[in-house]
Scaffold this active site. Structure first.
Site, PDB file in Angstrom:
ATOM      1  N   HIS A 121      26.170  -9.962  31.353  1.00  0.00           N
ATOM      2  CA  HIS A 121      26.517  -8.825  30.514  1.00  0.00           C
ATOM      3  C   HIS A 121      26.433  -7.508  31.291  1.00  0.00           C
ATOM      4  CE1 HIS A 121      25.637  -6.279  26.656  1.00  0.00           C
ATOM      5  NE2 HIS A 121      26.842  -6.066  27.139  1.00  0.00           N
ATOM      6  N   HIS A 123      29.389  -3.904  32.500  1.00  0.00           N
ATOM      7  CA  HIS A 123      29.033  -2.481  32.514  1.00  0.00           C
ATOM      8  C   HIS A 123      28.886  -1.930  33.936  1.00  0.00           C
ATOM      9  CE1 HIS A 123      27.985  -1.892  28.176  1.00  0.00           C
ATOM     10  NE2 HIS A 123      27.877  -3.212  28.226  1.00  0.00           N
ATOM     11  N   ASN A 131      29.024 -10.127  24.634  1.00  0.00           N
ATOM     12  CA  ASN A 131      28.378  -9.052  23.894  1.00  0.00           C
ATOM     13  C   ASN A 131      28.327  -9.265  22.390  1.00  0.00           C
ATOM     14  OD1 ASN A 131      27.317  -6.111  23.861  1.00  0.00           O
ATOM     15  ND2 ASN A 131      29.002  -6.084  22.381  1.00  0.00           N
ATOM     16  N   ILE A 140      30.495  -0.528  23.754  1.00  0.00           N
ATOM     17  CA  ILE A 140      29.168  -0.609  23.142  1.00  0.00           C
ATOM     18  C   ILE A 140      28.273  -1.416  24.066  1.00  0.00           C
ATOM     19  CG2 ILE A 140      29.669  -2.711  21.856  1.00  0.00           C
ATOM     20  CD1 ILE A 140      27.467   0.161  20.606  1.00  0.00           C
TER      21      ILE A 140
END
Length: 762
Positions: free
Chosen positions: A419, A424, A615, A762
């Protein structure tokens, strides 16, 4: 959205497509308008520009905001002889008191650098120079500067308990983040001081999250809102839960989380489908230094595996038939075992978990190996645990404890690597490079910008409250204070751009083989692999869309090679954004339309589908924390050196032993609250196939290709629905089985467990 002040919004200057004298004028609002009656808080300003004869087509406008505060400009429409020229701005413009620098906005039509009209060339160059900045001083809130920095703001060296290594550089390789330019700490000149408000970290102004207040509240008040979210929880906030009955008071639907079948199924259709891999060699051998960590040979023997396969085949036959699979966290975690064990309230092992592919297409767990490495005072210890048919036996209790440890390992690897790091962290350099090197006029910028929406702001929030020293992740996930450092180890050893593409990732893990005759060019090793089944459909749709897009703008190799903005963009991603990987031979060469298609498809896949897959199911799978405990707090009672009383307690009160191993109530509920926030689809979410660039309306071929892409995604949604009711697909249907919807393209707002947004929002 708009700060009201003087009647005049700005001076407005228009530039022709040709290199001619610009014209100027003023725009102002109607002073008779009641601001309280405005729809959606939007105000219209009007004005007049006098164009001289022969001015030509308007290609850009320059804005000077004469309010005392910034204002958000949505759209500027100029009407010339009955023809409208639209400038889709969607941008904050700083106040004249902050900077005298004019803002430039280009008309919606895009241009390659070589085809830029002469009147726009200088503006195009100047705007990119502004966005790059000069690499000095602390950034101001109103600025739009994109620059690179290492992750040197997660810890606080002035507080010894919060000291963390700088990530980025030879010792701890890492992708780069957006530079803020804050002052350095007193104790460490390499570390940047943290802001007093962790949710007020600089990001370029147009990267701000429009629902920032909501997100800030959610992250800031997790501990305070928990009792309100889960009534009656205060009475449970003890050192541990006492029973499953006490845990179950928090939930309505628990599915069948505690079965071996579900434990195995979730490796293919759960929250972390990126770790399962084919076993290609046996016996298992560690690649770590044996003089430091102990003998490299695994304790999982041929006999153990064949007993688990119940005599259906030998290990050699299983290898040849591609029947053995594994979660291998052994070498990744083993160097941190002794470090983590010095922390209070937790423990760690290196682990291997082996599965067998059964005739019905499901996986069955065969064995778990947990390893404690050698130390100056203790020899290496390895324990192998296997399923037991007698659910009340000591072996069954040990097996369940071992599964808790593996689930915690997988939860940590998922959150930190699958993740955070691979989406990100690794995407932020693409965003910085795109804004620094590709003009807003550039077709590739216009393609990618929707896939970068909100990501920089979300990452800044994460640095403030989630992945920082002492933050939510460190406090609740294994391996504690070493969480983000562990992601650096993975980045150093395993991350490579070319295998972030879905087909390449599946092949790397042995979950697929190349097959030109197969539908997607690869054949899956596990036919019913929901993540891969659905993912390949969307991957192919993205690839087709990007192929049509690139073919329109880059019909020849020469146009790719000679596009200086494009080449600078790709060079900067490799050499600055991922500077610690700049010399790796696996970077694709940007020397053809085909390679550009591959690069763009990979970036879009990671920002949309990869992120969605890891996610939005976090609450669905991790909300019931016994299914995915974020941390394991006690050692195995059979570990060498353990008190014999620990094993006796497991035999006599197994449930109590499990409760001690699970996260504490406070940890569990804090994680539940955070996962609920992270799994939430916002009301203004933009999904894959939506929100095309306004300029595409002027490119009929692109407009048609975008429409076909959107229609294909609708078809894929229907296919996913059909697969989830197909009883032959046992990894996604059946009693108590959660349907696999993480790669179903569309979703409603809220916690839905499905939907593929354009970006990491998010």
């Amino acid at each position: 959205m708009i700060s009201w002040g003087r009647a005049y919004m700005s001076s407005l200057l228009a530039r022709s497509l040709m290199l001619k004298k610009k014209v100027s004028g003023y725009l102002q609002r109607d002073l008779l308008v009641n601001l309280n009656d405005l729809k959606d808080n939007v105000m219209t300003y009007e004005g007049e520009l006098k164009l001289y004869k022969g001015f030509g087509e308007i290609g850009a406008i320059l804005v000077n905001n004469q309010h005392h505060r910034e204002m958000f400009i949505k759209t500027v429409v100029l009407s010339v002889n009955g023809n409208k020229v639209t400038f889709t701005c969607n941008s904050w413009v700083h106040a004249n008191s902050d900077s005298k620098e004019q803002r430039v906005f280009f008309a919606d039509k895009g241009y390659l650098p070589s085809k830029t009209p002469s009147g726009l060339k200088n503006l195009r160059t100047k705007e990119l120079e502004i966005l790059r900045g000069d690499g000095t001083r602390e950034r101001k809130d109103y600025e739009r500067i994109y620059d690179y920095d290492v992750y040197n703001d997660l810890g606080n060296p002035d507080n010894k308990n919060l000291t963390r290594p700088v990530l980025g550089g030879k010792e701890h390789p890492y992708p780069r983040r957006c530079r803020t330019g804050r002052s350095h700490t007193k104790s460490d000149p390499l570390s940047e001081s943290r802001t007093l408000n962790p949710n007020n970290i600089y990001v370029p102004r147009d990267e701000a999250f429009t629902q920032l207040k909501f997100i800030n509240f959610s992250l800031d008040t997790v501990k305070n809102v928990i009792p309100a979210v889960l009534p009656g929880l205060k009475s449970l906030l003890a050192s541990k839960f006492s029973s499953y009955a006490e845990i179950n008071r928090l939930y309505n639907d628990k599915h069948r989380w505690d079965t071996d079948e579900e434990f195995a199924r979730q490796t293919l259709a759960g929250l972390n489908p990126y770790s399962i891999q084919l076993v290609t060699e046996f016996p298992f051998t560690s690649k770590l230094d044996s003089s430091t960590y102990g003998p490299p040979e695994s304790a999982i023997t041929k006999e153990i595996l064949e007993q688990g396969m119940k005599g259906t085949m030998t290990v050699e036959e299983a290898l040849n038939n591609k029947k053995l699979f594994m979660l291998d966290f052994h070498d990744l975690l083993l160097p941190y075992v002794h470090k983590v064990r010095q922390l209070s309230g937790t423990t760690l092992y290196g682990s291997r978990t082996v599965f067998f592919l059964t005739n019905d297409g499901t996986l069955s767990p065969l064995a778990i190996e947990l390893t404690r490495p050698a130390s100056p005072t203790k020899s290496q210890w390895k324990g192998v645990f296997t399923p037991s048919e007698d659910e009340n036996s000591t072996d069954a209790f040990l097996w369940k404890l071992a599964k808790i440890h593996v689930a915690a390992h997988d939860a940590g690897v998922h959150e930190l690597i699958s993740h955070w790091l691979r989406t990100h962290g690794c995407v932020e350099p693409y965003i910085i490079a795109t804004n620094r090197q590709l003009s807003a006029l550039h077709p590739v910028n216009k393609l990618l910008k929707r896939h970068f929406r909100y990501t920089t702001a979300i990452n800044a929030l994460a640095r403030g409250s989630l992945i920082n020293a002492g933050g939510i992740i460190e406090s609740n996930f294994a391996p504690g204070k070493y969480c983000i450092e562990l992601s650096s180890v993975y980045y150093d050893q395993f991350w490579r751009f070319d295998t972030e593409a879905l087909p390449a990732d599946l092949i790397r893990r042995g979950m697929a083989v190349e097959d030109p005759t197969a539908k997607h060019g690869i054949k899956l090793t596990v036919e019913d692999y929901p993540f891969a089944n659905d993912g390949l459909l969307i991957w192919s749709a993205i690839e087709q869309w990007v192929t049509e897009y690139v073919a329109h703008f880059y019909p020849t190799i020469e146009q790719v090679v000679t596009d200086h903005e494009l080449q600078s963009w790709w060079t900067e991603i490799k050499t600055l954004g991922h500077a610690d990987k700049k010399d790796e031979p696996w970077w694709p060469t940007l020397d053809s339309p085909d390679n550009l298609i591959s690069i763009l498809t990979t970036i879009i896949w990671v920002t949309s589908c990869h992120h969605a897959a890891v996610n939005f199911g976090q609450y669905a799978y991790g909300g019931y924390f016994p299914n995915r405990p974020s941390i394991a707090r006690t050692k195995m009672p059979t570990e060498e050196g353990m008190d014999a009383a620990a094993l006796e307690k497991l035999k006599e009160k197994p449930e109590s032993a499990f409760m001690e191993c699970y996260p504490s109530p406070l940890q569990a509920v804090e994680v539940i609250a955070v996962l609920a926030v992270l799994s939430h689809h916002n009301v203004d979410e933009q999904y894959l196939g939506e929100a095309g660039d306004p300029g595409w309306e002027m490119e009929k071929e692109i407009e048609a290709a975008a429409r076909r892409f959107s229609e294909r995604l609708e078809e894929i949604g229907a296919i996913v629905d059909g697969r989830n009711v197909d009883v032959k697909r046992k990894n996604r249907t059946g009693d108590g089985v959660v349907p696999y919807e993480l790669l179903k393209p569309k979703s409603e707002p809220g916690i839905t467990g499905m939907g593929v947004p354009n970006s990491i929002s998010i």
